[in-house]
Scaffold this active site. Sequence first.
Site, PDB file in Angstrom:
ATOM      1  N   TRP A 131       0.645  -1.210  -0.237  1.00  0.00           N
ATOM      2  CA  TRP A 131      -0.037  -0.047   0.025  1.00  0.00           C
ATOM      3  C   TRP A 131       0.940   1.003  -0.073  1.00  0.00           C
ATOM      4  O   TRP A 131       0.201   2.235  -0.048  1.00  0.00           O
ATOM      5  CB  TRP A 131      -0.868   0.039   1.400  1.00  0.00           C
ATOM      6  CG  TRP A 131       0.011  -0.467   2.472  1.00  0.00           C
ATOM      7  CD1 TRP A 131       0.020  -1.769   3.059  1.00  0.00           C
ATOM      8  CD2 TRP A 131       0.872   0.242   3.193  1.00  0.00           C
ATOM      9  NE1 TRP A 131       0.588  -1.600   3.948  1.00  0.00           N
ATOM     10  CE2 TRP A 131       1.482  -0.472   4.250  1.00  0.00           C
ATOM     11  CE3 TRP A 131       1.368   1.519   3.067  1.00  0.00           C
ATOM     12  CZ2 TRP A 131       2.368  -0.061   5.040  1.00  0.00           C
ATOM     13  CZ3 TRP A 131       2.114   1.842   4.059  1.00  0.00           C
ATOM     14  CH2 TRP A 131       2.803   1.306   4.896  1.00  0.00           C
ATOM     15  N   LYS A 155      -2.748  -8.245  -7.258  1.00  0.00           N
ATOM     16  CA  LYS A 155      -3.401  -8.849  -5.974  1.00  0.00           C
ATOM     17  C   LYS A 155      -2.789  -7.628  -5.032  1.00  0.00           C
ATOM     18  O   LYS A 155      -1.627  -7.456  -4.601  1.00  0.00           O
ATOM     19  CB  LYS A 155      -3.022  -9.817  -5.392  1.00  0.00           C
ATOM     20  CG  LYS A 155      -3.833 -10.317  -4.300  1.00  0.00           C
ATOM     21  CD  LYS A 155      -2.915 -10.046  -3.000  1.00  0.00           C
ATOM     22  CE  LYS A 155      -3.591  -9.902  -1.577  1.00  0.00           C
ATOM     23  NZ  LYS A 155      -4.129  -8.698  -1.110  1.00  0.00           N
ATOM     24  N   HIS A 156      -3.535  -6.550  -4.857  1.00  0.00           N
ATOM     25  CA  HIS A 156      -3.232  -5.227  -4.099  1.00  0.00           C
ATOM     26  C   HIS A 156      -3.416  -5.415  -2.704  1.00  0.00           C
ATOM     27  O   HIS A 156      -4.290  -6.183  -2.290  1.00  0.00           O
ATOM     28  CB  HIS A 156      -3.791  -4.058  -4.799  1.00  0.00           C
ATOM     29  CG  HIS A 156      -3.107  -2.820  -4.725  1.00  0.00           C
ATOM     30  ND1 HIS A 156      -1.933  -2.600  -3.836  1.00  0.00           N
ATOM     31  CD2 HIS A 156      -3.004  -1.668  -5.706  1.00  0.00           C
ATOM     32  CE1 HIS A 156      -1.273  -1.491  -4.177  1.00  0.00           C
ATOM     33  NE2 HIS A 156      -1.765  -0.783  -5.334  1.00  0.00           N
ATOM     34  N   ALA A 157      -2.764  -4.519  -2.143  1.00  0.00           N
ATOM     35  CA  ALA A 157      -3.066  -4.611  -0.454  1.00  0.00           C
ATOM     36  C   ALA A 157      -4.287  -4.426  -0.097  1.00  0.00           C
ATOM     37  O   ALA A 157      -5.106  -3.501  -0.895  1.00  0.00           O
ATOM     38  CB  ALA A 157      -2.064  -3.670   0.215  1.00  0.00           C
ATOM     39  N   SER A 158      -5.110  -5.091   0.702  1.00  0.00           N
ATOM     40  CA  SER A 158      -6.360  -4.835   1.129  1.00  0.00           C
ATOM     41  C   SER A 158      -6.850  -3.408   1.446  1.00  0.00           C
ATOM     42  O   SER A 158      -8.105  -3.021   1.240  1.00  0.00           O
ATOM     43  CB  SER A 158      -6.841  -5.659   2.382  1.00  0.00           C
ATOM     44  OG  SER A 158      -6.518  -7.188   2.045  1.00  0.00           O
ATOM     45  N   SER A 208       6.636  -7.523   2.572  1.00  0.00           N
ATOM     46  CA  SER A 208       7.394  -7.812   3.595  1.00  0.00           C
ATOM     47  C   SER A 208       8.000  -9.156   3.278  1.00  0.00           C
ATOM     48  O   SER A 208       7.502  -9.863   2.518  1.00  0.00           O
ATOM     49  CB  SER A 208       6.471  -7.731   4.934  1.00  0.00           C
ATOM     50  OG  SER A 208       5.511  -8.864   4.722  1.00  0.00           O
ATOM     51  N   GLU A 229      10.724  -7.858  -3.906  1.00  0.00           N
ATOM     52  CA  GLU A 229      11.108  -6.631  -3.614  1.00  0.00           C
ATOM     53  C   GLU A 229      10.680  -6.357  -2.058  1.00  0.00           C
ATOM     54  O   GLU A 229       9.658  -6.042  -1.785  1.00  0.00           O
ATOM     55  CB  GLU A 229      10.493  -5.405  -4.348  1.00  0.00           C
ATOM     56  CG  GLU A 229      11.210  -5.638  -5.792  1.00  0.00           C
ATOM     57  CD  GLU A 229      12.409  -5.053  -6.309  1.00  0.00           C
ATOM     58  OE1 GLU A 229      13.102  -4.462  -5.042  1.00  0.00           O
ATOM     59  OE2 GLU A 229      12.877  -5.146  -7.210  1.00  0.00           O
ATOM     60  N   LEU A 230      11.642  -6.785  -1.184  1.00  0.00           N
ATOM     61  CA  LEU A 230      11.109  -6.912   0.018  1.00  0.00           C
ATOM     62  C   LEU A 230      11.698  -5.608   0.884  1.00  0.00           C
ATOM     63  O   LEU A 230      12.068  -4.582   0.423  1.00  0.00           O
ATOM     64  CB  LEU A 230      11.398  -8.072   0.821  1.00  0.00           C
ATOM     65  CG  LEU A 230      11.103  -9.236  -0.233  1.00  0.00           C
ATOM     66  CD1 LEU A 230      11.564 -10.573   0.617  1.00  0.00           C
ATOM     67  CD2 LEU A 230       9.582  -9.464  -0.275  1.00  0.00           C
ATOM     68  N   CYS A 263      10.567   1.713   1.593  1.00  0.00           N
ATOM     69  CA  CYS A 263      11.453   0.663   1.479  1.00  0.00           C
ATOM     70  C   CYS A 263      12.793   0.823   1.586  1.00  0.00           C
ATOM     71  O   CYS A 263      13.703   0.611   2.352  1.00  0.00           O
ATOM     72  CB  CYS A 263      11.192  -0.583   0.469  1.00  0.00           C
ATOM     73  SG  CYS A 263      11.022   0.057  -0.896  1.00  0.00           S
ATOM     74  N   GLU A 360      13.528  -3.916  10.551  1.00  0.00           N
ATOM     75  CA  GLU A 360      13.145  -2.661   9.964  1.00  0.00           C
ATOM     76  C   GLU A 360      11.998  -1.932  10.642  1.00  0.00           C
ATOM     77  O   GLU A 360      11.186  -2.545  11.291  1.00  0.00           O
ATOM     78  CB  GLU A 360      12.355  -2.841   8.576  1.00  0.00           C
ATOM     79  CG  GLU A 360      11.921  -1.919   7.703  1.00  0.00           C
ATOM     80  CD  GLU A 360      11.183  -2.319   6.451  1.00  0.00           C
ATOM     81  OE1 GLU A 360      10.737  -3.614   6.277  1.00  0.00           O
ATOM     82  OE2 GLU A 360      11.170  -1.930   5.370  1.00  0.00           O
TER      83      GLU A 360
HETATM   84  P1  NAP Z   1       2.669  -7.113   3.343  1.00  0.00           P
HETATM   85  O1  NAP Z   1       1.850  -7.127   4.605  1.00  0.00           O
HETATM   86  O2  NAP Z   1       3.824  -8.067   3.063  1.00  0.00           O
HETATM   87  O3  NAP Z   1       1.781  -6.935   2.213  1.00  0.00           O
HETATM   88  C1  NAP Z   1       2.294  -6.561   0.897  1.00  0.00           C
HETATM   89  C2  NAP Z   1       1.308  -7.320  -0.025  1.00  0.00           C
HETATM   90  O4  NAP Z   1       1.362  -8.698   0.088  1.00  0.00           O
HETATM   91  C3  NAP Z   1      -0.294  -7.171   0.375  1.00  0.00           C
HETATM   92  O5  NAP Z   1      -0.874  -7.206  -1.078  1.00  0.00           O
HETATM   93  C4  NAP Z   1      -0.650  -8.421   1.073  1.00  0.00           C
HETATM   94  O6  NAP Z   1      -2.141  -8.473   1.204  1.00  0.00           O
HETATM   95  C5  NAP Z   1      -0.125  -9.465   0.531  1.00  0.00           C
HETATM   96  N1  NAP Z   1       0.408 -10.341   1.431  1.00  0.00           N
HETATM   97  C6  NAP Z   1       0.522 -10.344   2.821  1.00  0.00           C
HETATM   98  N2  NAP Z   1       0.802 -11.551   3.356  1.00  0.00           N
HETATM   99  C7  NAP Z   1       0.733 -12.431   2.329  1.00  0.00           C
HETATM  100  C8  NAP Z   1       0.974 -13.788   2.108  1.00  0.00           C
HETATM  101  N3  NAP Z   1       1.238 -14.767   3.296  1.00  0.00           N
HETATM  102  N4  NAP Z   1       0.912 -14.468   0.937  1.00  0.00           N
HETATM  103  C9  NAP Z   1       0.607 -13.593  -0.225  1.00  0.00           C
HETATM  104  N5  NAP Z   1       0.603 -12.274   0.011  1.00  0.00           N
HETATM  105  C10 NAP Z   1       0.518 -11.926   1.156  1.00  0.00           C
HETATM  106  O7  NAP Z   1       3.686  -5.633   3.221  1.00  0.00           O
HETATM  107  P2  NAP Z   1       3.125  -4.125   3.570  1.00  0.00           P
HETATM  108  O8  NAP Z   1       2.817  -4.019   4.968  1.00  0.00           O
HETATM  109  O9  NAP Z   1       1.974  -3.794   2.780  1.00  0.00           O
HETATM  110  O10 NAP Z   1       4.341  -3.149   3.184  1.00  0.00           O
HETATM  111  C11 NAP Z   1       5.459  -3.002   3.882  1.00  0.00           C
HETATM  112  C12 NAP Z   1       6.630  -3.732   3.425  1.00  0.00           C
HETATM  113  O11 NAP Z   1       6.860  -3.764   2.228  1.00  0.00           O
HETATM  114  C13 NAP Z   1       8.020  -3.287   4.018  1.00  0.00           C
HETATM  115  O12 NAP Z   1       8.689  -4.261   4.749  1.00  0.00           O
HETATM  116  C14 NAP Z   1       8.639  -2.462   3.040  1.00  0.00           C
HETATM  117  O13 NAP Z   1       9.731  -2.320   3.320  1.00  0.00           O
HETATM  118  C15 NAP Z   1       8.143  -3.351   2.002  1.00  0.00           C
HETATM  119  N6  NAP Z   1       8.400  -2.864   0.660  1.00  0.00           N
HETATM  120  C16 NAP Z   1       9.432  -3.061  -0.292  1.00  0.00           C
HETATM  121  C17 NAP Z   1       9.530  -2.260  -1.496  1.00  0.00           C
HETATM  122  C18 NAP Z   1      10.661  -2.891  -2.412  1.00  0.00           C
HETATM  123  O14 NAP Z   1      10.593  -2.315  -3.574  1.00  0.00           O
HETATM  124  N7  NAP Z   1      11.619  -3.461  -2.033  1.00  0.00           N
HETATM  125  C19 NAP Z   1       8.719  -1.443  -1.760  1.00  0.00           C
HETATM  126  C20 NAP Z   1       7.636  -1.090  -1.080  1.00  0.00           C
HETATM  127  C21 NAP Z   1       7.318  -1.749   0.163  1.00  0.00           C
HETATM  128  P3  NAP Z   1      -2.923  -7.838   2.312  1.00  0.00           P
HETATM  129  O15 NAP Z   1      -2.913  -6.331   2.248  1.00  0.00           O
HETATM  130  O16 NAP Z   1      -4.335  -8.266   1.892  1.00  0.00           O
HETATM  131  O17 NAP Z   1      -2.463  -8.400   3.603  1.00  0.00           O
END
Ligand code: NAP
Length: 459
Positions: A131, A155-158, A208, A229-230, A263, A360
């Site tokens: 998101w 599949k975008h963030a909820s 994440s 990309e984490l 990130c 982080e």
């Molecule tokens: P997140 O909780 O991992 O969510 C990211 C996406 O993954 C959402 O669409 C989420 O869906 C989905 N998701 C979560 N758990 C999943 C699973 N077990 N299986 C499949 N899909 C799953 O991360 P966030 O809180 O949105 O974003 C923050 C993190 O992203 C931070 O660690 C940040 O550093 C990292 N990030 C990295 C980059 C990069 O380019 N390296 C860029 C931006 C952000 P739901 O919303 O439905 O849970």
Amino acid sequence: MEQTKSINPATGEEIATYERIPSLSAIRKIEIANNAYESWSKISYGERAAYFKKLAAIFEENKEAYAQLATQEMGKTIEQSRKEIDKCVLIINYYADNIEDLLADEKVETEAYKSYVTFQPLGVILTVMPWNFPFYQVIRFAAPALMAGNTGMLKHASNVQGCAFALEDAFTKAGFPEGVFTNLNVKTETVKTIIEDKNIVAVTLTGSEPAGRSVAAIAGENLKKTVLELGGSDGYIILEDANLEAAAELATFGRLQNNGQTCIAAKRFIVVDAVYDEFLSLFSKKMKEAKMGEPTDESVFYGPMAREDLRNELHEQVKKTVEQGGELVLGGEIPNGKGAYYPATILANLAPGMEGFDNELFGPVASVIKAKNEQHAIELANNSQYGLGSGVLTGNIERGEQVALQLEAGSSFVNKLVVSDPRLPFGGVKNSGYGRELSSYGIKEFVNTKSIWIDKQID
Ligand code: NAP
């Protein structure tokens, strides 16, 4: 039917609800995307570029509406939301203008009459997105992957489904054939079914580390390629010859931009002993002066975090770091009132083993670390499970370059915060993920890099 809710993090109020689709509907949409792939993959680069030029125009026409939507759904300041839409236009135009060069055949001299490498699309690609840059992250995937001839399922963030549907609508308005770009508002558990579907050829996730591990495991079992990309918690080294006033300014912006939720943003500031106290005092002053508030108010520097649960988790990390001996220099208190606000916070004198050093902190919290000297600073910077975007601030650019070369990260910048740029590859090493986005490296992640060998006749 299950629904997702978009909640304005500045007020805690519900903005809209969106229906989740069941896995059977998702599979049907993937079939449509696969059918679309048959024709989309066969048209010329020029024809695809024409669609993308229209998409860029749609983004320009709807800039204010999209920016307001992003701010409402995830709380970034309106100024930063507008910049995000500008960046989408930049990326779309970059790929539309350069596609012929980026994917040009590469001639290779061999004993063959003719031999070369060509780049062909793969099929339907799933992208799982976060998101924090709800428009830009998706475009950073879609522009290269679709220009190369693939079709994409999002599949975008909820919590940002308004942005997800606005994106799908933008592709439709630009005239893209049905199925070339599709939003799937599915549950996380459905992602497994989607990856397993025979029509999905590859998957990319930005988010994440736990989400990355889960998606990579499912894709691995199904022998499907992933790009991840984490997270990051990269070090920014401040050397004794840096302009400290400018360093404090840059650090403040780095830590508070996007309300601390970027990130690649600077997170751990590693300062050499000689200037540690002076930097910390300048940095604290600037962080304290930065105005927090309602993100649509043009005068604020940073807004709320994207969700209350994420704010509360961050606060727990701050408390843990302090219990472990970290010094709380600024902030660290959840403010009274509505919204997912968290104040600019500084944790200092951190060391390996402390939460704020090891993990982080995805919010407006800075970790400040003292290093004995340049070599020690490099060691501390590299003492991390992550390696996404790091940097060094110094008055001597040759010295800066030598330090940058020793930092373990996908990008290391001298005297500048790491930013993504379509001309340069973007991605991480270690637990920050693998694979690259942007530039020619990014577009080549989702193509079949194919060798062609032609002999004049059978020997
Ligand atoms: P997140 O909780 O991992 O969510 C990211 C996406 O993954 C959402 O669409 C989420 O869906 C989905 N998701 C979560 N758990 C999943 C699973 N077990 N299986 C499949 N899909 C799953 O991360 P966030 O809180 O949105 O974003 C923050 C993190 O992203 C931070 O660690 C940040 O550093 C990292 N990030 C990295 C980059 C990069 O380019 N390296 C860029 C931006 C952000 P739901 O919303 O439905 O849970």
